[in-house]
Design an enzyme around this catalytic site. Structure first.
Site, PDB file in Angstrom:
ATOM      1  N   ASP A 232       0.828  -1.229   0.000  1.00 42.36           N
ATOM      2  CA  ASP A 232       0.000   0.000   0.000  1.00 42.36           C
ATOM      3  C   ASP A 232       0.853   1.266   0.000  1.00 42.36           C
ATOM      4  OD1 ASP A 232      -1.927  -1.871   0.359  1.00 42.36           O
ATOM      5  OD2 ASP A 232      -2.782  -0.996   2.186  1.00 42.36           O
TER       6      ASP A 232
ATOM      7  N   ARG B  24      19.390 -18.025  -1.038  1.00 41.57           N
ATOM      8  CA  ARG B  24      17.959 -18.348  -1.054  1.00 41.57           C
ATOM      9  C   ARG B  24      17.395 -18.422  -2.468  1.00 41.57           C
ATOM     10  NH1 ARG B  24      15.742 -14.692   4.054  1.00 41.57           N
ATOM     11  NH2 ARG B  24      16.443 -16.158   5.649  1.00 41.57           N
TER      12      ARG B  24
ATOM     13  N   ALA C  48      16.917  -7.751   7.536  1.00 45.07           N
ATOM     14  CA  ALA C  48      15.735  -6.911   7.288  1.00 45.07           C
ATOM     15  C   ALA C  48      15.286  -6.190   8.552  1.00 45.07           C
ATOM     16  CB  ALA C  48      14.596  -7.760   6.743  1.00 45.07           C
TER      17      ALA C  48
HETATM   18  C1  LIG Z   1       8.140 -15.374   8.735  1.00 47.42           C
HETATM   19  C2  LIG Z   1       9.175 -14.297   8.618  1.00 47.42           C
HETATM   20  C3  LIG Z   1      10.393 -14.424   9.257  1.00 47.42           C
HETATM   21  C4  LIG Z   1      11.342 -13.418   9.156  1.00 47.42           C
HETATM   22  N1  LIG Z   1      12.509 -13.553   9.822  1.00 47.42           N
HETATM   23  C5  LIG Z   1      13.399 -12.546   9.799  1.00 47.42           C
HETATM   24  C6  LIG Z   1      14.584 -12.614  10.577  1.00 47.42           C
HETATM   25  O1  LIG Z   1      14.832 -13.597  11.275  1.00 47.42           O
HETATM   26  N2  LIG Z   1      15.453 -11.573  10.511  1.00 47.42           N
HETATM   27  C7  LIG Z   1      15.216 -10.466   9.754  1.00 47.42           C
HETATM   28  O2  LIG Z   1      16.021  -9.549   9.727  1.00 47.42           O
HETATM   29  N3  LIG Z   1      14.104 -10.395   8.997  1.00 47.42           N
HETATM   30  C8  LIG Z   1      13.188 -11.380   9.013  1.00 47.42           C
HETATM   31  N4  LIG Z   1      12.054 -11.279   8.260  1.00 47.42           N
HETATM   32  C9  LIG Z   1      11.816 -10.060   7.459  1.00 47.42           C
HETATM   33  C10 LIG Z   1      11.381  -8.921   8.355  1.00 47.42           C
HETATM   34  O3  LIG Z   1      10.513  -9.404   9.362  1.00 47.42           O
HETATM   35  C11 LIG Z   1      10.668  -7.828   7.572  1.00 47.42           C
HETATM   36  O4  LIG Z   1      11.412  -7.445   6.454  1.00 47.42           O
HETATM   37  C12 LIG Z   1      10.451  -6.632   8.491  1.00 47.42           C
HETATM   38  O5  LIG Z   1       9.544  -6.995   9.515  1.00 47.42           O
HETATM   39  C13 LIG Z   1       9.894  -5.446   7.742  1.00 47.42           C
HETATM   40  O6  LIG Z   1       9.636  -4.457   8.690  1.00 47.42           O
HETATM   41  P1  LIG Z   1       8.786  -3.209   8.334  1.00 47.42           P
HETATM   42  O7  LIG Z   1       8.591  -2.460   9.628  1.00 47.42           O
HETATM   43  O8  LIG Z   1       9.362  -2.502   7.176  1.00 47.42           O
HETATM   44  O9  LIG Z   1       7.379  -3.778   7.834  1.00 47.42           O
HETATM   45  P2  LIG Z   1       6.395  -4.832   8.518  1.00 47.42           P
HETATM   46  O10 LIG Z   1       6.999  -5.452   9.715  1.00 47.42           O
HETATM   47  O11 LIG Z   1       5.957  -5.708   7.400  1.00 47.42           O
HETATM   48  O12 LIG Z   1       5.212  -3.932   9.020  1.00 47.42           O
HETATM   49  C14 LIG Z   1       4.402  -3.197   8.119  1.00 47.42           C
HETATM   50  C15 LIG Z   1       3.186  -2.721   8.907  1.00 47.42           C
HETATM   51  O13 LIG Z   1       2.445  -1.809   8.113  1.00 47.42           O
HETATM   52  C16 LIG Z   1       1.068  -2.131   8.211  1.00 47.42           C
HETATM   53  N5  LIG Z   1       0.382  -1.660   7.002  1.00 47.42           N
HETATM   54  C17 LIG Z   1       0.386  -2.182   5.755  1.00 47.42           C
HETATM   55  N6  LIG Z   1      -0.377  -1.459   4.927  1.00 47.42           N
HETATM   56  C18 LIG Z   1      -0.879  -0.438   5.684  1.00 47.42           C
HETATM   57  C19 LIG Z   1      -1.748   0.676   5.413  1.00 47.42           C
HETATM   58  N7  LIG Z   1      -2.272   0.870   4.191  1.00 47.42           N
HETATM   59  N8  LIG Z   1      -2.048   1.532   6.413  1.00 47.42           N
HETATM   60  C20 LIG Z   1      -1.536   1.344   7.657  1.00 47.42           C
HETATM   61  N9  LIG Z   1      -0.716   0.314   7.992  1.00 47.42           N
HETATM   62  C21 LIG Z   1      -0.396  -0.551   6.994  1.00 47.42           C
HETATM   63  C22 LIG Z   1       1.033  -3.634   8.355  1.00 47.42           C
HETATM   64  O14 LIG Z   1      -0.185  -4.043   8.944  1.00 47.42           O
HETATM   65  C23 LIG Z   1       2.229  -3.848   9.276  1.00 47.42           C
HETATM   66  O15 LIG Z   1       1.876  -3.718  10.611  1.00 47.42           O
HETATM   67  C24 LIG Z   1      11.076 -12.264   8.358  1.00 47.42           C
HETATM   68  C25 LIG Z   1       9.856 -12.127   7.713  1.00 47.42           C
HETATM   69  C26 LIG Z   1       8.906 -13.134   7.844  1.00 47.42           C
HETATM   70  C27 LIG Z   1       7.587 -12.940   7.133  1.00 47.42           C
END
Ligand SMILES: Cc1cc2nc3c(=O)[nH]c(=O)nc-3n(C[C@H](O)[C@H](O)[C@H](O)COP(=O)(O)OP(=O)(O)OC[C@H]3O[C@@H](n4cnc5c(N)ncnc54)[C@H](O)[C@@H]3O)c2cc1C
Length: 308
Positions: free
Chosen positions: A77, A134, A291
């Site tokens: 989004d 990967r 990440a």
């Molecule tokens: C199963 C799994 C295991 C992982 N393990 C690791 C690991 O061990 N080490 C590591 O470094 N990385 C890991 N990753 C990757 C890492 O978790 C993600 O890259 C990281 O969490 C991204 O953080 P972020 O804050 O950018 O986004 P996210 O954590 O994805 O958060 C995005 C947030 O934005 C919200 N959102 C989305 N659209 C909207 C909207 N329109 N309006 C308001 N809110 C919205 C979502 O609900 C969510 O809460 C893993 C990922 C997964 C899925």
């Protein structure tokens, strides 16, 4: 404000000054920001349309059949909102598949042995150097029958706590009941349970054990067999696996102060981004564990910049 997704950015005289959102009660909200808006909505692994629109690695085959490890809200989004406000994008074509996920759900929580243990296809054969990148592992797995393979382990190296739970807290006995994992005393019995040729599986494991002794001449170019990768004898375990969409390396372009840049590389006033929504941080293949630091470090910088 929970369950209140933002739907668009509000711009005024070329600057981003707020967001529009809608709440769980159907009520629309308009939120103004006096200092700036930080986008932190993650990537687009759960958006099938965007996956296939941008993919440059997987021949546009990341359709509904391919699961994701992400939660359903990770639909890009913020990227789409930023594009409407003029943001430039970087590396959108690089989408990461995690090779070792549950074919039924895309989740990773059925893991019970090291992810570098040998991968065996439905015919009982290894097919890749399990210590690879990967993208290499996922590509090799997708070339196997039904895109499915098994990670093989033994009782001695099982990743379990004293209650019999795997690394994600699930009882291994439950995983066996759900057929997400299989257990057998002998390789013949394991092959029978997995519907694979027992001679192939025995030959594969014998070759592997030989490599573990000498650490030389692996047919797939592995550098080492670590202690936890060894298969000294039964009972054996096998976890069923397939690749699922895990991480999107592409996203909006930012500078070192997390300011979102337009297509010409100029900052869009009032707009910042951090985390998986951004592109160009991880190259073509994000390395595991990088990440969360990305999100935390750039999130901190974004907070500081907007708070100035
Ligand atoms: C199963 C799994 C295991 C992982 N393990 C690791 C690991 O061990 N080490 C590591 O470094 N990385 C890991 N990753 C990757 C890492 O978790 C993600 O890259 C990281 O969490 C991204 O953080 P972020 O804050 O950018 O986004 P996210 O954590 O994805 O958060 C995005 C947030 O934005 C919200 N959102 C989305 N659209 C909207 C909207 N329109 N309006 C308001 N809110 C919205 C979502 O609900 C969510 O809460 C893993 C990922 C997964 C899925």
């Amino acid at each position: 404000m929970m369950s209140t997704p933002a739907s668009s950015l509000i711009t005024k005289d070329g600057a981003v000054v707020g967001v529009k959102a809608s709440g769980p009660d159907g009520k629309d909200y308009t939120l103004y920001a006096s200092k700036g808006v930080i986008l932190a909505t993650g990537g687009f692994s759960a958006n099938v349309k965007m996956r296939n629109q941008y993919d440059e690695i997987w021949d546009k085959k990341l359709d509904n059949q391919v699961k994701t490890t992400n939660m359903p809200a990770i639909t890009g989004d913020g990227i789409n909102m930023a594009v409407k406000a003029g943001a430039g994008l970087k590396d959108m074509g690089y989408i990461q598949l995690l090779p070792t996920t549950d074919p039924a759900t895309g989740a990773t929580n059925h893991k019970i042995v090291e992810s570098t243990n040998i991968y065996v296809n439905k015919q009982g054969n290894r097919f890749v150097n399990e210590q690879g990148r990967r993208d290499v592992l996922a590509k090799a797995a997708l070339a196997q029958p039904d895109h499915v393979f098994y990670v093989i382990g033994t009782e001695q190296t099982l990743l379990k706590d004293k209650e019999g739970r795997g690394p994600y807290g699930i009882l291994i006995s439950d995983l066996l009941k759900q057929k997400k994992a299989f257990k057998a005393d002998t390789l013949d019995e394991l092959a029978k349970k997995l519907g694979m040729n027992p001679d192939n599986l025995k030959r594969t494991v014998a070759k592997w054990n030989e490599f573990c002794k000498t650490q030389k001449g692996d047919e797939f170019g592995r550098m080492s067999c670590e202690e936890g990768n060894k298969l000294p004898g039964g009972p054996y375990y096998a976890s069923v696996m397939t690749p699922s969409v895990h991480h999107t390396m592409g996203g909006v372009t930012i500078d070192e102060d997390t300011r979102v840049l337009d297509k010409n590389g100029r900052p869009i006033r009032g707009l910042y981004a951090a985390g998986e929504i951004t592109g160009g941080i991880h190259g073509t293949n994000r390395v595991g564990c990088n990440a969360v630091p990305d999100a935390l470090i750039f999130g901190t910088i974004a907070g500081r910049e907007v708070g100035k």
